[in-house]
Design a protein around this motif. Structure first.
Motif, PDB file in Angstrom:
ATOM      1  N   VAL A  69       0.863  -1.180   0.000  1.00 36.69           N
ATOM      2  CA  VAL A  69       0.000   0.000   0.000  1.00 36.69           C
ATOM      3  C   VAL A  69       0.900   1.230   0.000  1.00 36.69           C
ATOM      4  N   PHE A  70       0.583   2.161  -0.871  1.00 37.85           N
ATOM      5  CA  PHE A  70       1.335   3.410  -0.953  1.00 37.85           C
ATOM      6  C   PHE A  70       0.424   4.556  -0.550  1.00 37.85           C
ATOM      7  N   SER A  71       0.973   5.514   0.163  1.00 36.31           N
ATOM      8  CA  SER A  71       0.176   6.682   0.501  1.00 36.31           C
ATOM      9  C   SER A  71       0.052   7.586  -0.724  1.00 36.31           C
ATOM     10  N   ALA A  72      -0.880   8.522  -0.641  1.00 35.77           N
ATOM     11  CA  ALA A  72      -1.142   9.418  -1.759  1.00 35.77           C
ATOM     12  C   ALA A  72      -0.225  10.638  -1.684  1.00 35.77           C
ATOM     13  N   GLN A  73       0.024  11.197  -2.853  1.00 36.80           N
ATOM     14  CA  GLN A  73       0.875  12.391  -2.954  1.00 36.80           C
ATOM     15  C   GLN A  73       0.419  13.183  -4.166  1.00 36.80           C
ATOM     16  N   ARG A  74       0.309  14.488  -4.029  1.00 38.55           N
ATOM     17  CA  ARG A  74       0.003  15.329  -5.187  1.00 38.55           C
ATOM     18  C   ARG A  74       1.180  15.258  -6.153  1.00 38.55           C
ATOM     19  N   GLY A  75       0.860  15.035  -7.421  1.00 35.96           N
ATOM     20  CA  GLY A  75       1.911  14.938  -8.427  1.00 35.96           C
ATOM     21  C   GLY A  75       2.679  13.632  -8.369  1.00 35.96           C
ATOM     22  N   GLY A  76       2.106  12.631  -7.706  1.00 39.21           N
ATOM     23  CA  GLY A  76       2.780  11.344  -7.536  1.00 39.21           C
ATOM     24  C   GLY A  76       2.735  10.498  -8.795  1.00 39.21           C
ATOM     25  N   TYR A  77       3.179   9.264  -8.637  1.00 40.76           N
ATOM     26  CA  TYR A  77       3.161   8.325  -9.749  1.00 40.76           C
ATOM     27  C   TYR A  77       1.718   7.964 -10.113  1.00 40.76           C
ATOM     28  N   ARG A  78       1.493   7.736 -11.407  1.00 33.15           N
ATOM     29  CA  ARG A  78       0.177   7.324 -11.893  1.00 33.15           C
ATOM     30  C   ARG A  78      -0.131   5.922 -11.352  1.00 33.15           C
ATOM     31  N   GLU A  79      -1.217   5.820 -10.599  1.00 32.25           N
ATOM     32  CA  GLU A  79      -1.560   4.584  -9.901  1.00 32.25           C
ATOM     33  C   GLU A  79      -1.755   3.410 -10.849  1.00 32.25           C
ATOM     34  N   SER A  80      -2.459   3.631 -11.958  1.00 37.67           N
ATOM     35  CA  SER A  80      -2.758   2.522 -12.862  1.00 37.67           C
ATOM     36  C   SER A  80      -1.487   1.917 -13.440  1.00 37.67           C
ATOM     37  N   GLN A  81      -0.497   2.743 -13.708  1.00 42.49           N
ATOM     38  CA  GLN A  81       0.745   2.239 -14.274  1.00 42.49           C
ATOM     39  C   GLN A  81       1.526   1.418 -13.247  1.00 42.49           C
ATOM     40  N   VAL A  82       1.594   1.910 -12.015  1.00 42.85           N
ATOM     41  CA  VAL A  82       2.273   1.173 -10.948  1.00 42.85           C
ATOM     42  C   VAL A  82       1.559  -0.151 -10.710  1.00 42.85           C
ATOM     43  N   ASP A  83       0.234  -0.117 -10.668  1.00 40.87           N
ATOM     44  CA  ASP A  83      -0.542  -1.335 -10.426  1.00 40.87           C
ATOM     45  C   ASP A  83      -0.322  -2.382 -11.522  1.00 40.87           C
ATOM     46  N   LEU A  84      -0.211  -1.943 -12.780  1.00 36.97           N
ATOM     47  CA  LEU A  84       0.042  -2.887 -13.877  1.00 36.97           C
ATOM     48  C   LEU A  84       1.393  -3.576 -13.709  1.00 36.97           C
ATOM     49  N   VAL A  85       2.394  -2.827 -13.296  1.00 35.76           N
ATOM     50  CA  VAL A  85       3.715  -3.428 -13.086  1.00 35.76           C
ATOM     51  C   VAL A  85       3.663  -4.403 -11.916  1.00 35.76           C
ATOM     52  N   LEU A  86       2.970  -4.043 -10.838  1.00 33.25           N
ATOM     53  CA  LEU A  86       2.852  -4.954  -9.696  1.00 33.25           C
ATOM     54  C   LEU A  86       2.112  -6.229 -10.105  1.00 33.25           C
ATOM     55  N   ASP A  87       1.089  -6.105 -10.947  1.00 33.46           N
ATOM     56  CA  ASP A  87       0.392  -7.295 -11.450  1.00 33.46           C
ATOM     57  C   ASP A  87       1.335  -8.173 -12.264  1.00 33.46           C
ATOM     58  N   ALA A  88       2.193  -7.547 -13.066  1.00 33.66           N
ATOM     59  CA  ALA A  88       3.161  -8.315 -13.863  1.00 33.66           C
ATOM     60  C   ALA A  88       4.153  -9.037 -12.957  1.00 33.66           C
ATOM     61  N   VAL A  89       4.552  -8.390 -11.854  1.00 34.54           N
ATOM     62  CA  VAL A  89       5.454  -9.032 -10.898  1.00 34.54           C
ATOM     63  C   VAL A  89       4.773 -10.264 -10.305  1.00 34.54           C
ATOM     64  N   VAL A  90       3.511 -10.139  -9.934  1.00 30.90           N
ATOM     65  CA  VAL A  90       2.772 -11.281  -9.391  1.00 30.90           C
ATOM     66  C   VAL A  90       2.705 -12.402 -10.424  1.00 30.90           C
ATOM     67  N   ASP A  91       2.442 -12.042 -11.682  1.00 28.64           N
ATOM     68  CA  ASP A  91       2.405 -13.063 -12.739  1.00 28.64           C
ATOM     69  C   ASP A  91       3.717 -13.823 -12.823  1.00 28.64           C
ATOM     70  N   VAL A  92       4.820 -13.098 -12.783  1.00 30.00           N
ATOM     71  CA  VAL A  92       6.140 -13.744 -12.855  1.00 30.00           C
ATOM     72  C   VAL A  92       6.354 -14.642 -11.647  1.00 30.00           C
ATOM     73  N   MET A  93       6.026 -14.138 -10.470  1.00 29.83           N
ATOM     74  CA  MET A  93       6.237 -14.924  -9.250  1.00 29.83           C
ATOM     75  C   MET A  93       5.400 -16.200  -9.275  1.00 29.83           C
ATOM     76  N   LEU A  94       4.174 -16.107  -9.771  1.00 30.65           N
ATOM     77  CA  LEU A  94       3.333 -17.305  -9.864  1.00 30.65           C
ATOM     78  C   LEU A  94       3.872 -18.277 -10.911  1.00 30.65           C
ATOM     79  N   ALA A  95       4.453 -17.749 -11.976  1.00 31.15           N
ATOM     80  CA  ALA A  95       4.965 -18.602 -13.046  1.00 31.15           C
ATOM     81  C   ALA A  95       6.174 -19.415 -12.624  1.00 31.15           C
ATOM     82  N   VAL A  96       6.978 -18.885 -11.736  1.00 28.41           N
ATOM     83  CA  VAL A  96       8.218 -19.567 -11.365  1.00 28.41           C
ATOM     84  C   VAL A  96       8.116 -20.315 -10.040  1.00 28.41           C
ATOM     85  N   ARG A  97       6.943 -20.375  -9.479  1.00 29.67           N
ATOM     86  CA  ARG A  97       6.760 -21.112  -8.218  1.00 29.67           C
ATOM     87  C   ARG A  97       7.046 -22.559  -8.401  1.00 29.67           C
TER      88      ARG A  97
END
Length: 184
Positions: free
Chosen positions: A156-184
């Protein structure tokens, strides 16, 4: 009839029980290979992206979320077995390596520039917190440092004005989960 999950208190919000129950029935049919004709396709990614409405006295969000993570794991394992039978383990792992490389390239960008930023008036994810977590992920991919899949799912990340675009960060985190599940 007993509830599938513990409920939130009557005055607290929990997940809509009817939505959770309907989803679990659909997931059971999909996992068993017997979906109904009008069932939407279901895979581990769709499970991860599923959201339920809220209601007072609904199902405990913590219990449902934990069950959804286990369900995602089970679907990912089944998907890997099917892909392995059809295409071999190497094809499955090759796809995971490609995704991991894309993620690693994103995380290798300079701090403060890893993701697009929202306008100064809009709220996004806290840049420093995301960059700190990105450094942990970089060590995971580059050096094999341990990080639990639940750490990625639950960050969980706190909010910040002018921060990183949430949807883009979330997509990368989803890709990380995909990789982690693939190599289990």
């Amino acid at each position: 009839m007993d509830a599938t999950f513990p409920r939130a208190r009557k005055n607290q919000l929990g997940y809509k029980t009817s939505e959770v129950e309907e989803f679990l029935q659909r997931a059971r049919r999909a996992y068993d290979g017997r979906p109904l004709p009008d069932d939407a396709p279901l895979d581990s990614e769709r499970i991860r992206l599923t959201a339920f409405g809220m209601q007072k006295g609904g199902y405990s969000t913590a219990h449902v979320d934990a069950a959804m993570e286990r369900l995602e794991d089970a679907f990912a394992f089944q998907e890997r077995q099917i892909a392995s039978r059809l295409h071999g383990d190497e094809a499955w792992l090759s796809e995971a390596r490609t995704t991991a490389q894309v993620v690693a390239n994103r995380l290798a960008r300079p701090e403060g520039q890893r993701f697009d930023r929202v306008s100064r008036l809009a709220l996004g994810y806290n840049v420093r917190e995301v960059d700190r977590f990105a450094d942990r992920l970089t060590r995971y991919f580059r050096d094999g440092w341990p990080i639990a899949i639940d750490d990625v799912r639950g960050v969980v990340f706190s909010a910040q004005r002018g921060g990183y675009r949430e949807s883009q960060v979330d997509l990368v985190l989803d890709a990380v989960v995909d990789v982690m599940l693939a190599v289990r």
